[in-house]
Enzyme design. Structure first.
Site, PDB file in Angstrom:
ATOM      1  N   TYR A  57       0.850  -1.185   0.000  1.00  0.00           N
ATOM      2  CA  TYR A  57       0.000   0.000   0.000  1.00  0.00           C
ATOM      3  C   TYR A  57       0.883   1.231   0.000  1.00  0.00           C
ATOM      4  O   TYR A  57       1.824   1.333   0.780  1.00  0.00           O
ATOM      5  CB  TYR A  57      -0.909   0.012   1.236  1.00  0.00           C
ATOM      6  CG  TYR A  57      -1.814   1.225   1.316  1.00  0.00           C
ATOM      7  CD1 TYR A  57      -2.861   1.387   0.403  1.00  0.00           C
ATOM      8  CD2 TYR A  57      -1.634   2.202   2.282  1.00  0.00           C
ATOM      9  CE1 TYR A  57      -3.701   2.489   0.466  1.00  0.00           C
ATOM     10  CE2 TYR A  57      -2.469   3.313   2.356  1.00  0.00           C
ATOM     11  CZ  TYR A  57      -3.500   3.450   1.444  1.00  0.00           C
ATOM     12  OH  TYR A  57      -4.327   4.543   1.507  1.00  0.00           O
ATOM     13  N   ASP A 110       9.235   3.098  -0.151  1.00  0.00           N
ATOM     14  CA  ASP A 110       8.184   3.706   0.657  1.00  0.00           C
ATOM     15  C   ASP A 110       8.412   3.265   2.101  1.00  0.00           C
ATOM     16  O   ASP A 110       8.056   2.156   2.487  1.00  0.00           O
ATOM     17  CB  ASP A 110       6.814   3.251   0.133  1.00  0.00           C
ATOM     18  CG  ASP A 110       5.671   3.820   0.965  1.00  0.00           C
ATOM     19  OD1 ASP A 110       5.929   4.364   2.057  1.00  0.00           O
ATOM     20  OD2 ASP A 110       4.513   3.704   0.509  1.00  0.00           O
ATOM     21  N   LYS A 129       4.075   9.051   8.686  1.00  0.00           N
ATOM     22  CA  LYS A 129       3.753   8.520  10.016  1.00  0.00           C
ATOM     23  C   LYS A 129       4.702   9.044  11.103  1.00  0.00           C
ATOM     24  O   LYS A 129       4.475  10.135  11.602  1.00  0.00           O
ATOM     25  CB  LYS A 129       3.639   7.004   9.947  1.00  0.00           C
ATOM     26  CG  LYS A 129       2.472   6.635   9.001  1.00  0.00           C
ATOM     27  CD  LYS A 129       1.990   5.202   9.007  1.00  0.00           C
ATOM     28  CE  LYS A 129       0.686   5.092   8.233  1.00  0.00           C
ATOM     29  NZ  LYS A 129       0.723   4.362   7.000  1.00  0.00           N
TER      30      LYS A 129
HETATM   31  C1  LIG Z   1       0.068   4.790   5.602  1.00  0.00           C
HETATM   32  C2  LIG Z   1       0.878   4.541   4.374  1.00  0.00           C
HETATM   33  C3  LIG Z   1       0.849   5.399   3.267  1.00  0.00           C
HETATM   34  C4  LIG Z   1      -0.139   6.529   3.157  1.00  0.00           C
HETATM   35  O1  LIG Z   1       0.058   7.491   4.127  1.00  0.00           O
HETATM   36  P1  LIG Z   1      -1.190   8.464   4.490  1.00  0.00           P
HETATM   37  O2  LIG Z   1      -0.564   9.462   5.415  1.00  0.00           O
HETATM   38  O3  LIG Z   1      -2.218   7.602   5.126  1.00  0.00           O
HETATM   39  O4  LIG Z   1      -1.649   9.056   3.230  1.00  0.00           O
HETATM   40  C5  LIG Z   1       1.741   5.180   2.251  1.00  0.00           C
HETATM   41  N1  LIG Z   1       2.601   4.142   2.280  1.00  0.00           N
HETATM   42  C6  LIG Z   1       2.648   3.282   3.313  1.00  0.00           C
HETATM   43  C7  LIG Z   1       3.648   2.180   3.307  1.00  0.00           C
HETATM   44  C8  LIG Z   1       1.763   3.441   4.373  1.00  0.00           C
HETATM   45  O5  LIG Z   1       1.766   2.546   5.380  1.00  0.00           O
END
Ligand SMILES: *Cc1c(COP(=O)(O)O)cnc(C)c1O
Length: 430
Positions: free
Chosen positions: A148, A241, A269
């Site tokens: 994701y 990511d 995060k």
């Molecule tokens: C949470 C998440 C996102 C998206 O971040 P948001 O602040 O919710 O838009 C992107 N990549 C990873 C790996 C994530 O866990």
């Protein structure tokens, strides 16, 4: 048997919310549909504990899906945010804290030499992809099934039939052309990566180096160096990511632990310490393509927001060598305890973990890909989560997510969790 907690006030609020918010929530997984119940409305949190609107207390292993590595309302974070708020909440002009936060990121993350701050992980991956496309003059992306990267159109793609295939929309409203520019391959599958790269010129190989959105699944030995070599061989950029793994699995994230440096790094995060902040970072050759240094346009009214940078800096300041040692120890004790509890309860589960991340998969291991994770007993997982909630333990309400151990979790929290898990597993196991 006690009657269990009352969720009457949560039910009332949920009924009201259903008329006002789609599904009663502002982000889908909060709805708790994946574990077969209605959402719980939270009143407050402190350290590793939550209190809901009915006054029920929980040990919180979700910690807002990752940002709260120091726990809820950490005094240093609250103080920094409060002080920043008193000086003004937004200027739309540069501030010193943005420079300090960028410097902190550069100091920690091997692939980060320059940083652009944004407000969400979704925005950060979206922008990193635009940059990768601009830098390579290519349009396609390679991503892994079950990974994701936010709800960007082009990344809400799922595999069609067959391997190494162009994506099809994973949501109504995503243009087929957007999804088709995303090539999907299974995690840890070298052959599929090679075939996809032989067939398509890709701008970027996009990966969570420590995937935590299919549940937590480690990269197989050598898989990340393999991705680095494949990117170099084919002229694609390697984009990690690290929205979850950054500042969590180690001081410099998964790239530091695995000694594989990507071309671009996406962070989120933890970097916002519980306020909205995210970033993408890389070397000057790439980052200086971004406006106003270069021509790749990307902007944000609240980017580098003073409250978010204050919370991020205060959080990162807590994350020294001793903190990672502690986080590793808590994660290990929890994982080993849960593993043993499952064995004693005769529950067929696999506990995957590393520093700051853990998933209890409801199937025998190994779990090496989303395809493996999808074969879990989702009903059992749901029953387990519900049984844990009834005992006062708030777990991420989906099999395809990770628990987030924090610096606020004590040995006592871990012990109580393991004891409750032993009971809950025995209760729900067939
Ligand atoms: C949470 C998440 C996102 C998206 O971040 P948001 O602040 O919710 O838009 C992107 N990549 C990873 C790996 C994530 O866990």
């Amino acid at each position: 048997m006690s009657a269990g907690p009352s969720w009457a006030r949560s039910q009332e609020l949920y009924a009201r919310a259903l008329d006002l918010l789609p599904g009663g929530v502002n982000s889908p997984v909060r709805g708790m549909g994946a574990i077969g119940r209605d959402p719980i409305f939270i009143a407050e949190g402190s350290g590793a504990e939550l209190v809901d609107v009915d006054g029920n207390r929980y040990v919180d292993w979700m910690c807002s899906w990752g940002p709260l590595i120091a726990g809820h309302a950490h005094p240093a974070v609250v103080e920094a945010v409060t002080a920043a708020a008193a000086r003004g909440t937004s200027f739309g002009a540069p501030t010193e804290a943005e420079v300090d936060l960028a410097a902190e990121v550069v100091d920690r993350v091997p692939g980060a030499e320059m940083v652009r701050l944004v407000s969400s992980g979704t925005e950060a991956t979206m922008s990193a992809i635009r940059l990768a496309r601009a830098a390579t003059g290519r349009e396609k992306l390679l991503k892994f099934t079950g990974a994701y990267h936010g709800h960007v159109d082009g990344l809400l793609a799922q595999a069609g039939s067959g391997l190494a295939t162009a994506g099809v929309p994973a949501s109504p409203g995503v243009p087929a052309a957007q999804a088709a520019a995303t090539i999907l391959v299974p995690w840890n599958d070298r052959g599929a990566v090679e075939r996809a790269l032989a067939e398509h010129d890709v701008a970027a190989i996009l990966a969570e180096p420590y995937p935590a959105n299919m549940g937590f699944v480690m990269p197989a030995a050598g898989f990340l160096p393999f991705l680095r070599r494949e990117a170099d061989r084919t002229g694609a950029l390697l984009v990690f990511d690290e929205v979850i793994s950054g500042f969590r699995v180690a001081r410099g994230g998964a790239q530091e632990r695995e000694a594989v440096t990507p071309d671009l790094t996406v962070l989120g995060k933890v970097i916002g310490g519980g306020l909205p902040a995210a970033a993408y970072a890389g070397p000057p050759e790439l980052m200086n393509l971004i406006a106003p240094a270069g021509e790749v346009y990307q902007a944000g009214t609240l980017a580098g927001n003073p409250l978010a940078t204050a919370a991020g800096l205060a959080t990162l300041e807590l994350l020294d060598a001793a903190a990672y040692e502690r986080l590793g120890a808590v994660s290990r004790t929890l994982a080993e305890g849960l593993h043993l509890a499952a064995r004693e309860a005769g529950a067929p589960v696999h506990v995957a973990w590393t520093t700051g991340l853990l998933t209890v998969f409801f199937r025998e291991g190994p779990v090496a890909s989303y395809e493996d994770a999808r074969a879990c007993e989702l009903d059992l997982h749901g029953a387990f989560c519900r049984a844990m909630l009834a005992r006062g333990f708030y777990l991420p309400p989906s099999q395809f997510e990770a628990w987030f151990p924090s610096l606020a979790h004590t040995d006592e929290h871990v012990e109580r969790t393991v004891t409750a898990a032993r009971e809950a597993l025995a209760e729900v196991s067939p």
